[in-house]
Design a protein around this motif. Sequence first.
Motif, PDB file in Angstrom:
ATOM      1  N   PRO A 148      69.218  34.857  -5.045  1.00 46.86           N
ATOM      2  CA  PRO A 148      68.109  34.143  -4.425  1.00 46.86           C
ATOM      3  C   PRO A 148      68.102  32.666  -4.805  1.00 46.86           C
ATOM      4  N   CYS A 149      67.270  31.915  -4.078  1.00 48.11           N
ATOM      5  CA  CYS A 149      67.144  30.473  -4.272  1.00 48.11           C
ATOM      6  C   CYS A 149      65.671  30.091  -4.300  1.00 48.11           C
ATOM      7  N   MET A 150      65.430  28.807  -4.527  1.00 45.76           N
ATOM      8  CA  MET A 150      64.074  28.303  -4.383  1.00 45.76           C
ATOM      9  C   MET A 150      64.122  26.960  -3.677  1.00 45.76           C
ATOM     10  N   LEU A 151      63.078  26.705  -2.920  1.00 51.77           N
ATOM     11  CA  LEU A 151      62.952  25.469  -2.163  1.00 51.77           C
ATOM     12  C   LEU A 151      62.038  24.526  -2.920  1.00 51.77           C
ATOM     13  N   LYS A 152      62.490  23.299  -3.140  1.00 53.85           N
ATOM     14  CA  LYS A 152      61.709  22.255  -3.803  1.00 53.85           C
ATOM     15  C   LYS A 152      61.449  21.153  -2.791  1.00 53.85           C
ATOM     16  N   LEU A 153      60.169  20.990  -2.429  1.00 55.37           N
ATOM     17  CA  LEU A 153      59.778  19.949  -1.492  1.00 55.37           C
ATOM     18  C   LEU A 153      59.402  18.695  -2.268  1.00 55.37           C
ATOM     19  N   THR A 154      59.816  17.553  -1.793  1.00 46.79           N
ATOM     20  CA  THR A 154      59.533  16.280  -2.436  1.00 46.79           C
ATOM     21  C   THR A 154      58.027  16.024  -2.479  1.00 46.79           C
ATOM     22  N   GLY A 155      57.557  15.562  -3.645  1.00 46.60           N
ATOM     23  CA  GLY A 155      56.156  15.197  -3.787  1.00 46.60           C
ATOM     24  C   GLY A 155      55.202  16.361  -3.947  1.00 46.60           C
ATOM     25  N   ASP A 156      55.734  17.560  -4.131  1.00 45.73           N
ATOM     26  CA  ASP A 156      54.897  18.746  -4.287  1.00 45.73           C
ATOM     27  C   ASP A 156      55.487  19.623  -5.376  1.00 45.73           C
ATOM     28  N   ASP A 157      54.628  20.110  -6.269  1.00 45.72           N
ATOM     29  CA  ASP A 157      55.108  20.966  -7.351  1.00 45.72           C
ATOM     30  C   ASP A 157      55.282  22.417  -6.915  1.00 45.72           C
ATOM     31  N   GLU A 158      54.771  22.764  -5.748  1.00 47.40           N
ATOM     32  CA  GLU A 158      54.910  24.140  -5.269  1.00 47.40           C
ATOM     33  C   GLU A 158      56.372  24.434  -4.967  1.00 47.40           C
ATOM     34  N   LEU A 159      56.807  25.606  -5.371  1.00 43.22           N
ATOM     35  CA  LEU A 159      58.163  26.074  -5.102  1.00 43.22           C
ATOM     36  C   LEU A 159      58.083  27.279  -4.175  1.00 43.22           C
ATOM     37  N   ILE A 160      59.068  27.423  -3.331  1.00 37.76           N
ATOM     38  CA  ILE A 160      59.094  28.556  -2.397  1.00 37.76           C
ATOM     39  C   ILE A 160      60.299  29.422  -2.731  1.00 37.76           C
ATOM     40  N   TYR A 161      60.035  30.686  -3.025  1.00 39.47           N
ATOM     41  CA  TYR A 161      61.094  31.645  -3.349  1.00 39.47           C
ATOM     42  C   TYR A 161      61.795  32.085  -2.067  1.00 39.47           C
ATOM     43  N   LEU A 162      63.113  32.098  -2.099  1.00 40.89           N
ATOM     44  CA  LEU A 162      63.937  32.491  -0.950  1.00 40.89           C
ATOM     45  C   LEU A 162      64.916  33.576  -1.397  1.00 40.89           C
ATOM     46  N   GLU A 163      64.658  34.798  -1.014  1.00 47.09           N
ATOM     47  CA  GLU A 163      65.486  35.940  -1.419  1.00 47.09           C
ATOM     48  C   GLU A 163      66.885  35.903  -0.799  1.00 47.09           C
TER      49      GLU A 163
END
Length: 104
Positions: A5-20
């Motif tokens: 799996p991976c995670m998505l890091k959006l610029t300017g936001d601390d929220e991470l999105i899990y990608l299985e």
Amino acid sequence: MISWPCMLKLTGDDELIYLESERDFMSECRDLLFCDDDYVIDSAGYCYLIESTSEKLALIKTEQMLAAHEVSNLIRAHEFKKATLCLTKIHFLTVLDAIKSLSY
């Protein structure tokens, strides 16, 4: 080759999105507007830029590779935003363990 799996890091936001999986990436990210600095981190720590065309999304591997402590710091910032965990206890030995923690 990307290690899921991976995670998505959006610029300017601390929220991470899990990608299985790649399918999750396509599903989760299809309707997002991306910044040039947004990136995906795979289970080995490699970073990928997101290339969005009208037909599809693609992941372009960069030379940047994050260590477990760097990914742990991203997870800490993500969890701080949610304010649900003790941040001092967040520590991972591997990038894979860090990314998998987002799935819980």
